[in-house]
Design a protein around this motif. Structure first.
Motif, PDB file in Angstrom:
ATOM      1  N   ARG A  80       0.822  -1.209   0.000  1.00  0.00           N
ATOM      2  CA  ARG A  80       0.000   0.000   0.000  1.00  0.00           C
ATOM      3  C   ARG A  80       0.860   1.265   0.000  1.00  0.00           C
ATOM      4  N   VAL A  81       1.899   1.285   0.829  1.00  0.00           N
ATOM      5  CA  VAL A  81       2.766   2.464   0.869  1.00  0.00           C
ATOM      6  C   VAL A  81       3.528   2.600  -0.443  1.00  0.00           C
ATOM      7  N   ARG A  82       3.974   1.488  -0.986  1.00  0.00           N
ATOM      8  CA  ARG A  82       4.686   1.521  -2.269  1.00  0.00           C
ATOM      9  C   ARG A  82       3.808   2.142  -3.353  1.00  0.00           C
ATOM     10  N   GLU A  83       2.551   1.723  -3.408  1.00  0.00           N
ATOM     11  CA  GLU A  83       1.629   2.264  -4.413  1.00  0.00           C
ATOM     12  C   GLU A  83       1.440   3.767  -4.218  1.00  0.00           C
ATOM     13  N   LEU A  84       1.337   4.193  -2.972  1.00  0.00           N
ATOM     14  CA  LEU A  84       1.154   5.615  -2.692  1.00  0.00           C
ATOM     15  C   LEU A  84       2.371   6.423  -3.150  1.00  0.00           C
ATOM     16  N   ILE A  85       3.573   5.920  -2.871  1.00  0.00           N
ATOM     17  CA  ILE A  85       4.791   6.634  -3.257  1.00  0.00           C
ATOM     18  C   ILE A  85       4.878   6.777  -4.773  1.00  0.00           C
ATOM     19  N   ILE A  86       4.641   5.690  -5.474  1.00  0.00           N
ATOM     20  CA  ILE A  86       4.753   5.721  -6.931  1.00  0.00           C
ATOM     21  C   ILE A  86       3.713   6.655  -7.535  1.00  0.00           C
ATOM     22  N   GLU A  87       2.495   6.615  -7.028  1.00  0.00           N
ATOM     23  CA  GLU A  87       1.451   7.512  -7.532  1.00  0.00           C
ATOM     24  C   GLU A  87       1.792   8.974  -7.231  1.00  0.00           C
ATOM     25  N   THR A  88       2.331   9.231  -6.033  1.00  0.00           N
ATOM     26  CA  THR A  88       2.673  10.594  -5.645  1.00  0.00           C
ATOM     27  C   THR A  88       3.820  11.132  -6.488  1.00  0.00           C
ATOM     28  N   ALA A  89       4.849  10.311  -6.700  1.00  0.00           N
ATOM     29  CA  ALA A  89       5.994  10.735  -7.504  1.00  0.00           C
ATOM     30  C   ALA A  89       5.584  11.014  -8.938  1.00  0.00           C
ATOM     31  N   ALA A  90       4.672  10.200  -9.456  1.00  0.00           N
ATOM     32  CA  ALA A  90       4.228  10.381 -10.849  1.00  0.00           C
ATOM     33  C   ALA A  90       3.427  11.662 -11.030  1.00  0.00           C
ATOM     34  N   SER A  91       2.737  12.086  -9.974  1.00  0.00           N
ATOM     35  CA  SER A  91       1.882  13.271 -10.088  1.00  0.00           C
ATOM     36  C   SER A  91       2.566  14.546  -9.609  1.00  0.00           C
ATOM     37  N   ALA A  92       3.771  14.429  -9.046  1.00  0.00           N
ATOM     38  CA  ALA A  92       4.482  15.617  -8.567  1.00  0.00           C
ATOM     39  C   ALA A  92       4.925  16.457  -9.759  1.00  0.00           C
ATOM     40  N   SER A  93       4.439  17.664  -9.851  1.00  0.00           N
ATOM     41  CA  SER A  93       4.730  18.501 -11.008  1.00  0.00           C
ATOM     42  C   SER A  93       5.289  19.868 -10.643  1.00  0.00           C
ATOM     43  N   ARG A  94       5.257  20.211  -9.373  1.00  0.00           N
ATOM     44  CA  ARG A  94       5.753  21.519  -8.958  1.00  0.00           C
ATOM     45  C   ARG A  94       7.001  21.336  -8.094  1.00  0.00           C
ATOM     46  N   PRO A  95       8.131  21.879  -8.499  1.00  0.00           N
ATOM     47  CA  PRO A  95       9.368  21.668  -7.741  1.00  0.00           C
ATOM     48  C   PRO A  95       9.312  22.198  -6.317  1.00  0.00           C
ATOM     49  N   TYR A  96       8.452  23.168  -6.046  1.00  0.00           N
ATOM     50  CA  TYR A  96       8.355  23.737  -4.704  1.00  0.00           C
ATOM     51  C   TYR A  96       7.073  23.297  -3.994  1.00  0.00           C
ATOM     52  N   GLY A  97       6.405  22.304  -4.542  1.00  0.00           N
ATOM     53  CA  GLY A  97       5.222  21.771  -3.897  1.00  0.00           C
ATOM     54  C   GLY A  97       5.603  20.823  -2.775  1.00  0.00           C
ATOM     55  N   PRO A  98       4.618  20.265  -2.081  1.00  0.00           N
ATOM     56  CA  PRO A  98       4.907  19.390  -0.932  1.00  0.00           C
ATOM     57  C   PRO A  98       5.692  18.144  -1.301  1.00  0.00           C
ATOM     58  N   HIS A  99       5.614  17.717  -2.553  1.00  0.00           N
ATOM     59  CA  HIS A  99       6.340  16.526  -2.983  1.00  0.00           C
ATOM     60  C   HIS A  99       7.338  16.839  -4.102  1.00  0.00           C
ATOM     61  N   GLY A 100       7.733  18.090  -4.173  1.00  0.00           N
ATOM     62  CA  GLY A 100       8.667  18.494  -5.219  1.00  0.00           C
ATOM     63  C   GLY A 100      10.022  17.817  -5.128  1.00  0.00           C
ATOM     64  N   ARG A 101      10.428  17.390  -3.922  1.00  0.00           N
ATOM     65  CA  ARG A 101      11.727  16.746  -3.741  1.00  0.00           C
ATOM     66  C   ARG A 101      11.811  15.418  -4.487  1.00  0.00           C
ATOM     67  N   ILE A 102      10.684  14.803  -4.815  1.00  0.00           N
ATOM     68  CA  ILE A 102      10.742  13.506  -5.483  1.00  0.00           C
ATOM     69  C   ILE A 102      10.272  13.581  -6.922  1.00  0.00           C
ATOM     70  N   GLU A 103      10.109  14.799  -7.428  1.00  0.00           N
ATOM     71  CA  GLU A 103       9.737  14.949  -8.829  1.00  0.00           C
ATOM     72  C   GLU A 103      10.834  14.363  -9.709  1.00  0.00           C
ATOM     73  N   GLY A 104      10.498  13.406 -10.527  1.00  0.00           N
ATOM     74  CA  GLY A 104      11.470  12.777 -11.416  1.00  0.00           C
ATOM     75  C   GLY A 104      12.415  11.806 -10.731  1.00  0.00           C
ATOM     76  N   LEU A 105      12.177  11.510  -9.444  1.00  0.00           N
ATOM     77  CA  LEU A 105      13.080  10.601  -8.727  1.00  0.00           C
ATOM     78  C   LEU A 105      12.982   9.183  -9.252  1.00  0.00           C
TER      79      LEU A 105
END
Length: 337
Positions: free
Chosen positions: A130-155
């Motif tokens: 479940r956590v793995r799925e959440l991480i992958i979905e979050t990383a795929a949708s991260a589009s703003r470098p200064y957003g809450p998940h910007g650190r993993i954009e393109g990771l």
């Protein structure tokens, strides 16, 4: 076992929600960069787990913040790993074997989202999924470098460097994790700098800085050895020579190596280079560069990891005993310790 398909999908707390929960136990996720080298599969400990596969590496722990553990500590912007996250990472590193591959962790710093859940079974493999799925979905949708998940954009999207877990001593993982509950902050600082050295070592141009991190780990191990000599062996005012004797008796003597002479100090071969590296002007003169070598990294990294593991458990791992037995068979000498 729970069926993850029937459970509500996990989500991350917003930044505001995460701050609101800092004064109590939380479930926090740490991601790891593909530039590290990780044992494949999942390693469980009581407060969480670490997982790595070809697509992602991450940990989940239940714990508290440093502000709760050390309310009067000085301000720092480098306490990015929570106490339980640091304990888990240190546990993994100390499970290395003498001549085996590193657990070369490369955490994504300043990124530690909390799961929006009040209770979670951290021993259930379905939780890992479940956590793995959440991480992958979050990383795929991260589009703003200064957003809450910007650190993993393109990771994600790069394959992770994995190692067969059988090449490590994970049979000692739970014992190491449990013993770390009584370990000093000095001990954690020492192994933490081994992790930082691994991160720096992934960048050839920062090899000097990797060695400097290892010097910090060396100093931490030296301080712990002196403390043990005072408190456990009753040595008054132990010296660097006493520490060298301790090192020989506990590590080198069984291999038939000569005892230190009357003036030899703890890791003396690194002493002058360490002084000249950390002090640009010293009694050894002035140099335009650090007088050190790349080979210092594996020498110190392997030696210090093993010393820290021994200091924690007060015993060697089976890999050390196997090496001593092989030495005895090869040379016909009896182990002296």
């Amino acid at each position: 076992m729970n069926d993850s398909n029937k459970l509500k999908p996990l989500t991350f707390l917003s930044r505001k929600g995460g701050v609101a929960r800092e004064n109590g136990p939380f479930y926090r996720v740490m991601l790891f960069d593909p530039r590290g080298m990780y044992p494949s599969g999942t390693r469980f400990i009581r407060s969480g787990f670490f997982h790595a596969d070809e697509d992602v590496a991450f940990s989940v722990v239940r714990g508290r913040s440093w502000d709760e553990v050390l309310p009067d500590a000085p301000y720092s912007e480098f306490n990015w790993a929570s106490p339980e996250e640091l304990r888990l990472m240190v546990s993994l590193v100390l499970c290395e074997r003498r001549d085996g591959p590193y657990v070369s962790l490369y955490p994504v710093v300043r990124y530690g989202p909390q799961l929006d859940v009040k209770k979670l079974d951290l021993r259930d493999p379905a939780t890992v999924v479940r956590v793995r799925e959440l991480i992958i979905e979050t990383a795929a949708s991260a589009s703003r470098p200064y957003g809450p998940h910007g650190r993993i954009e393109g990771l994600l999207g790069r394959k992770y460097d994995l190692v067969d877990p059988r090449r490590y001593g994970f049979d000692r993982l739970r014992a190491i994790w449990a013993s770390l509950g009584d370990a000093s902050f000095l001990f954690f600082r020492g192994v933490y700098t081994l992790i930082k050295a691994d991160m720096l070592g992934r960048h050839y141009e920062f090899s000097e800085e990797a060695i400097v991190s290892l010097y910090i780990a060396l100093e931490a191990s030296f301080s712990i050895v002196l403390r043990n000599l005072r408190e456990r062996e009753g040595v008054k005012n132990p010296s660097a020579h006493d520490a060298a004797v301790w090192l020989h008796e506990h590590f080198d003597a069984p291999f038939g190596l000569p005892a230190p002479d009357a003036t030899e100090r703890y890791f003396e071969t690194f002493y002058e280079e360490r002084v000249m590296t950390l002090h640009p002007a010293s009694r050894y003169g002035e140099l335009p560069y650090a007088p050190i070598m790349h080979d210092d990294i594996p020498h110190l990294r392997r030696s210090l990891r093993e010393i820290f593991a021994y200091l924690l458990l007060d015993e060697h791992g089976p890999d050390y005993d196997d090496d001593v037995d092989q030495h005895v068979k090869k040379t016909g000498q009896s182990a002296s310790a």
